[in-house]
Write a protein that holds these residues in place. Sequence first.
Motif, PDB file in Angstrom:
ATOM      1  N   LEU A   1     -38.175 -21.197 -27.940  1.00 20.42           N
ATOM      2  CA  LEU A   1     -37.980 -20.686 -26.582  1.00 20.42           C
ATOM      3  C   LEU A   1     -37.667 -21.825 -25.617  1.00 20.42           C
ATOM      4  O   LEU A   1     -36.730 -21.736 -24.819  1.00 20.42           O
ATOM      5  N   VAL A   2     -38.421 -22.909 -25.702  1.00 12.28           N
ATOM      6  CA  VAL A   2     -38.165 -24.076 -24.849  1.00 12.28           C
ATOM      7  C   VAL A   2     -36.782 -24.642 -25.142  1.00 12.28           C
ATOM      8  O   VAL A   2     -36.035 -24.989 -24.218  1.00 12.28           O
ATOM      9  N   GLY A   3     -36.418 -24.727 -26.411  1.00 16.39           N
ATOM     10  CA  GLY A   3     -35.106 -25.238 -26.794  1.00 16.39           C
ATOM     11  C   GLY A   3     -33.971 -24.403 -26.239  1.00 16.39           C
ATOM     12  O   GLY A   3     -32.956 -24.933 -25.784  1.00 16.39           O
ATOM     13  N   ILE A   4     -34.138 -23.085 -26.253  1.00 16.66           N
ATOM     14  CA  ILE A   4     -33.104 -22.200 -25.710  1.00 16.66           C
ATOM     15  C   ILE A   4     -32.978 -22.386 -24.205  1.00 16.66           C
ATOM     16  O   ILE A   4     -31.858 -22.449 -23.674  1.00 16.66           O
ATOM     17  N   VAL A   5     -34.094 -22.497 -23.521  1.00 21.20           N
ATOM     18  CA  VAL A   5     -34.055 -22.729 -22.067  1.00 21.20           C
ATOM     19  C   VAL A   5     -33.386 -24.066 -21.765  1.00 21.20           C
ATOM     20  O   VAL A   5     -32.514 -24.155 -20.886  1.00 21.20           O
ATOM     21  N   LEU A   6     -33.757 -25.116 -22.488  1.00 20.44           N
ATOM     22  CA  LEU A   6     -33.130 -26.430 -22.282  1.00 20.44           C
ATOM     23  C   LEU A   6     -31.637 -26.388 -22.586  1.00 20.44           C
ATOM     24  O   LEU A   6     -30.842 -27.013 -21.886  1.00 20.44           O
ATOM     25  N   ALA A   7     -31.258 -25.648 -23.618  1.00 24.53           N
ATOM     26  CA  ALA A   7     -29.839 -25.531 -23.973  1.00 24.53           C
ATOM     27  C   ALA A   7     -29.073 -24.814 -22.871  1.00 24.53           C
ATOM     28  O   ALA A   7     -27.960 -25.215 -22.517  1.00 24.53           O
ATOM     29  N   ALA A   8     -29.664 -23.782 -22.306  1.00 24.30           N
ATOM     30  CA  ALA A   8     -29.005 -23.037 -21.228  1.00 24.30           C
ATOM     31  C   ALA A   8     -28.809 -23.918 -20.000  1.00 24.30           C
ATOM     32  O   ALA A   8     -27.737 -23.929 -19.383  1.00 24.30           O
ATOM     33  N   ILE A   9     -29.839 -24.672 -19.666  1.00 28.61           N
ATOM     34  CA  ILE A   9     -29.737 -25.583 -18.518  1.00 28.61           C
ATOM     35  C   ILE A   9     -28.776 -26.722 -18.842  1.00 28.61           C
ATOM     36  O   ILE A   9     -27.919 -27.079 -18.036  1.00 28.61           O
ATOM     37  N   GLY A  10     -28.908 -27.290 -20.034  1.00 26.71           N
ATOM     38  CA  GLY A  10     -28.076 -28.420 -20.432  1.00 26.71           C
ATOM     39  C   GLY A  10     -26.613 -28.076 -20.580  1.00 26.71           C
ATOM     40  O   GLY A  10     -25.742 -28.946 -20.431  1.00 26.71           O
ATOM     41  N   TYR A  11     -26.308 -26.812 -20.846  1.00 32.41           N
ATOM     42  CA  TYR A  11     -24.912 -26.387 -21.015  1.00 32.41           C
ATOM     43  C   TYR A  11     -24.075 -26.730 -19.785  1.00 32.41           C
ATOM     44  O   TYR A  11     -22.925 -27.116 -19.905  1.00 32.41           O
ATOM     45  N   VAL A  12     -24.688 -26.632 -18.614  1.00 31.75           N
ATOM     46  CA  VAL A  12     -23.999 -26.956 -17.360  1.00 31.75           C
ATOM     47  C   VAL A  12     -23.559 -28.417 -17.350  1.00 31.75           C
ATOM     48  O   VAL A  12     -22.489 -28.745 -16.836  1.00 31.75           O
ATOM     49  N   PHE A  13     -24.362 -29.290 -17.934  1.00 33.91           N
ATOM     50  CA  PHE A  13     -24.105 -30.725 -17.866  1.00 33.91           C
ATOM     51  C   PHE A  13     -23.336 -31.281 -19.064  1.00 33.91           C
ATOM     52  O   PHE A  13     -22.509 -32.167 -18.901  1.00 33.91           O
ATOM     53  N   VAL A  14     -23.652 -30.782 -20.254  1.00 34.46           N
ATOM     54  CA  VAL A  14     -23.044 -31.369 -21.457  1.00 34.46           C
ATOM     55  C   VAL A  14     -22.314 -30.355 -22.338  1.00 34.46           C
ATOM     56  O   VAL A  14     -21.933 -30.679 -23.460  1.00 34.46           O
ATOM     57  N   GLY A  15     -22.151 -29.152 -21.875  1.00 38.70           N
ATOM     58  CA  GLY A  15     -21.421 -28.144 -22.638  1.00 38.70           C
ATOM     59  C   GLY A  15     -22.133 -27.756 -23.917  1.00 38.70           C
ATOM     60  O   GLY A  15     -23.362 -27.660 -23.964  1.00 38.70           O
ATOM     61  N   LEU A  16     -21.354 -27.554 -24.956  1.00 39.85           N
ATOM     62  CA  LEU A  16     -21.917 -27.076 -26.223  1.00 39.85           C
ATOM     63  C   LEU A  16     -22.882 -28.052 -26.883  1.00 39.85           C
ATOM     64  O   LEU A  16     -23.674 -27.658 -27.742  1.00 39.85           O
ATOM     65  N   TRP A  17     -22.827 -29.316 -26.494  1.00 43.33           N
ATOM     66  CA  TRP A  17     -23.784 -30.287 -27.029  1.00 43.33           C
ATOM     67  C   TRP A  17     -25.219 -29.860 -26.732  1.00 43.33           C
ATOM     68  O   TRP A  17     -26.158 -30.235 -27.436  1.00 43.33           O
ATOM     69  N   ALA A  18     -25.391 -29.081 -25.689  1.00 41.95           N
ATOM     70  CA  ALA A  18     -26.731 -28.630 -25.308  1.00 41.95           C
ATOM     71  C   ALA A  18     -27.364 -27.757 -26.390  1.00 41.95           C
ATOM     72  O   ALA A  18     -28.588 -27.609 -26.434  1.00 41.95           O
ATOM     73  N   LEU A  19     -26.557 -27.203 -27.280  1.00 41.53           N
ATOM     74  CA  LEU A  19     -27.110 -26.388 -28.364  1.00 41.53           C
ATOM     75  C   LEU A  19     -28.013 -27.201 -29.291  1.00 41.53           C
ATOM     76  O   LEU A  19     -28.812 -26.636 -30.032  1.00 41.53           O
TER      77      LEU A  19
END
Length: 134
Positions: free
Chosen positions: A55-73
């Motif tokens: 759950l934390v990873g998904i939230v971080l990925a969603a937030i990180g997507y704005v900054f680093v795109g698909l790398w946030a996955l």
Amino acid sequence: MKTKVIFNDTIPFKGFIAMCLWPFIFVRNNAANHYNTVANNHEHIHAEQQKEMLLVGIVLAAIGYVFVGLWALLFVPLFFWWYGIEYLYRLCQYRDTKKAYRNISTEREAYANEKDLIYLTNRRRFAWTKYLHI
């Protein structure tokens, strides 16, 4: 989602009895006679840890997507990143593979509570953080 136990000849690596990759617990066929209620409880503790960190990873990925795109996955499998990095840290700290493994915070929680068969009913979220030590 309920965790499903799968008996097989491949996962985990030889020398191990079981391994949780939520929502599955893999048990080696040749170690099945060692997979008892304590081992089952140990792996279910890991299942809870993995669900929390997913759950934390998904939230971080969603937030990180704005900054680093698909790398946030890369944040999604956070449990395994945390486990691997902490293992490497403990290996440098103790210079012993078994001692490093036993001192990973998630393993410390699982080993400390594996014999308490009602632990999961009373367990607080992110309880493994109490087992962090530097």
